[in-house]
Design an enzyme around this catalytic site. Structure first.
Site, PDB file in Angstrom:
ATOM      1  N   TYR A 122      17.441  29.292   7.084  1.00 39.10           N
ATOM      2  CA  TYR A 122      16.546  29.890   7.604  1.00 39.10           C
ATOM      3  C   TYR A 122      16.754  30.190   9.175  1.00 39.10           C
ATOM      4  CZ  TYR A 122      13.909  29.708   3.023  1.00 39.10           C
ATOM      5  OH  TYR A 122      13.539  29.908   1.905  1.00 39.10           O
ATOM      6  N   LYS A 182       0.956  -1.230  -0.119  1.00 39.02           N
ATOM      7  CA  LYS A 182       0.096   0.196   0.052  1.00 39.02           C
ATOM      8  C   LYS A 182       0.812   1.250  -0.049  1.00 39.02           C
ATOM      9  CE  LYS A 182      -0.718  -0.695   4.933  1.00 39.02           C
ATOM     10  NZ  LYS A 182      -0.956   0.371   5.934  1.00 39.02           N
TER      11      LYS A 182
END
Ligand SMILES: Cc1ncc(COP(=O)(O)O)c(C=O)c1O
Length: 372
Positions: free
Chosen positions: A261, A35
């Site tokens: 950042y 899956k």
């Protein structure tokens, strides 16, 4: 030169890991859980690689979460039975389940009613889901007895009945809750004379008492070790995905200069920073802390600074030979044979391998490799 980030998928390692699951549970059939696009590895390619194993060692079935995933496998040419682990989401899906020859879990009364009201062209194999303690999906053991009996007499709708359940703690060293779930299931299975499908990867690896008629390994097929404490068997797993890139620029920084950042990382000394083509826009976890290991030219260095959308930065001060173009492995196998496990990277991200692997975004090309 194209952007260098790729996910290299080693199909031989996938087959090796599947063989290991079978070896550990020799009396069980092993459904391969593929899956979520085979946990980010590409479900069609992985299923086809497993289907190419010799007839006596290939998966007798695959497992997915929903009809759409099964349809995509059938479109990709996958022939083996496919189990829908959550069954149908609405009654109208039964027609496609029937047409595609799928098997299905049944976890709720409305699904039972829909199945019993439907006339399939051939009976649909059913895995009756029991809630033995996970408290997510399934009938209580008491309810399961009556549902089992109703399905058993409706043999024109439902076939090959199995009991299925899922463990909440099969990976934990403390086996107390696992044993509690197991004893509820054993009692129920004995009462009904039902074959069992219980074991996820941790139970396949470390809980032989949970190996019923079927086992249901997922993440171990991709080489991730789900156990709280690695075992002899889990150490034999081989990583299937290598997330590989290159350094695209180098910054020479004076002590005290910040990187990225918010300037989260500051150079503690004159430093060389490698800028790597891989960011959270590719699925690399932006929660990765400074110090998260990365392989540069097959050597461990540390993430330095916040992960950006398309790039991340690593401290290569100790690797004077590294520069623009040098190979970077975010997890998996480096060219020199060094391995960085996705499990280890996940720990630095406050995450699990499952989220890292399924999180690799479509922007990252998958490149498939096999020798056999
Ligand atoms: C019902 C069910 N069975 C099996 C699996 C496979 O689990 P694992 O990847 O831990 O082997 C999962 C995974 O989420 C699942 O939800």
């Amino acid at each position: 030169m194209a952007r260098p980030l790729v996910a290299d998928i080693d199909l031989d390692a996938l087959r090796h890991n599947y063989r290991l699951a079978r070896e550990l549970a020799p009396a069980s059939q092993a459904v391969a859980v593929i899956k979520a696009d085979a946990y980010g590895h590409g479900a069609v390619a992985c299923a086809r690689a497993l289907e190419a194993l010799p007839a006596d060692s290939r998966p007798p079935a695959f497992a997915v979460a929903c009809l759409e995933e099964a349809e995509s496998l059938r479109r990709g040419g996958v022939k083996a039975p496919i189990v829908l682990l959550e069954g149908i989401f609405e009654a109208s899906e039964l027609e496609r389940v029937d047409a595609l020859g799928l098997w299905m879990a049944v976890h709720s009364e409305w699904q039972v009613a829909a199945l019993l009201a439907y006339r399939p062209t051939r009976p649909i194999p059913v895995w009756l889901k029991v809630d033995s303690g996970m408290h997510r999906l399934g009938f209580s053991p008491e309810e399961a007895v009556t549902v089992w009996q109703r399905l058993a007499v409706a043999s024109e709708c439902a076939a090959a009945l199995h009991l299925m359940s899922h463990f909440a703690t099969a990976d934990a060293l403390d086996g107390q809750y696992f044993h509690q779930q197991m004893s509820r299931l054993r009692a129920l299975a004995e009462h009904l004379g039902a074959p069992l499908c219980l074991a996820n990867s941790p139970a396949t690896l470390a809980r032989p008492e949970a190996h019923g008629a079927w086992v249901r390994p997922g993440v171990m097929l991709y080489g991730s070790d789900p156990l709280e404490a690695p075992s002899e068997a889990s150490r034999r797993l081989r990583p299937v995905m290598t997330l590989r890139s290159r350094i695209i620029a180098v910054q020479e920084l004076a002590a005290g200069e910040p990187v990225g950042y918010a300037g989260r990382w500051r150079a503690p000394r004159p430093s060389r920073i490698g800028v790597v083509a891989c960011g959270y826009g590719d699925g690399y976890d932006r929660h990765a802390v400074d110090g998260t290991p990365v392989l540069v030219a097959g050597q461990r260095v540390s993430l330095a600074g916040k992960v950006s959308m398309d790039m991340l930065t690593v401290d290569i001060t100790e690797l004077p030979e590294a520069g623009t173009g040098t190979e970077v492995v975010l997890w998996g196998n480096a060219s020199n044979g060094e391995v960085l496990s996705v499990d280890e990277v996940a720990r630095y991200c406050g995450a699990i391998s499952y989220t890292l692997l399924t999180g690799v975004l479509p922007r990252v090309p998958r490149r498939y490799h096999e020798r056999s």
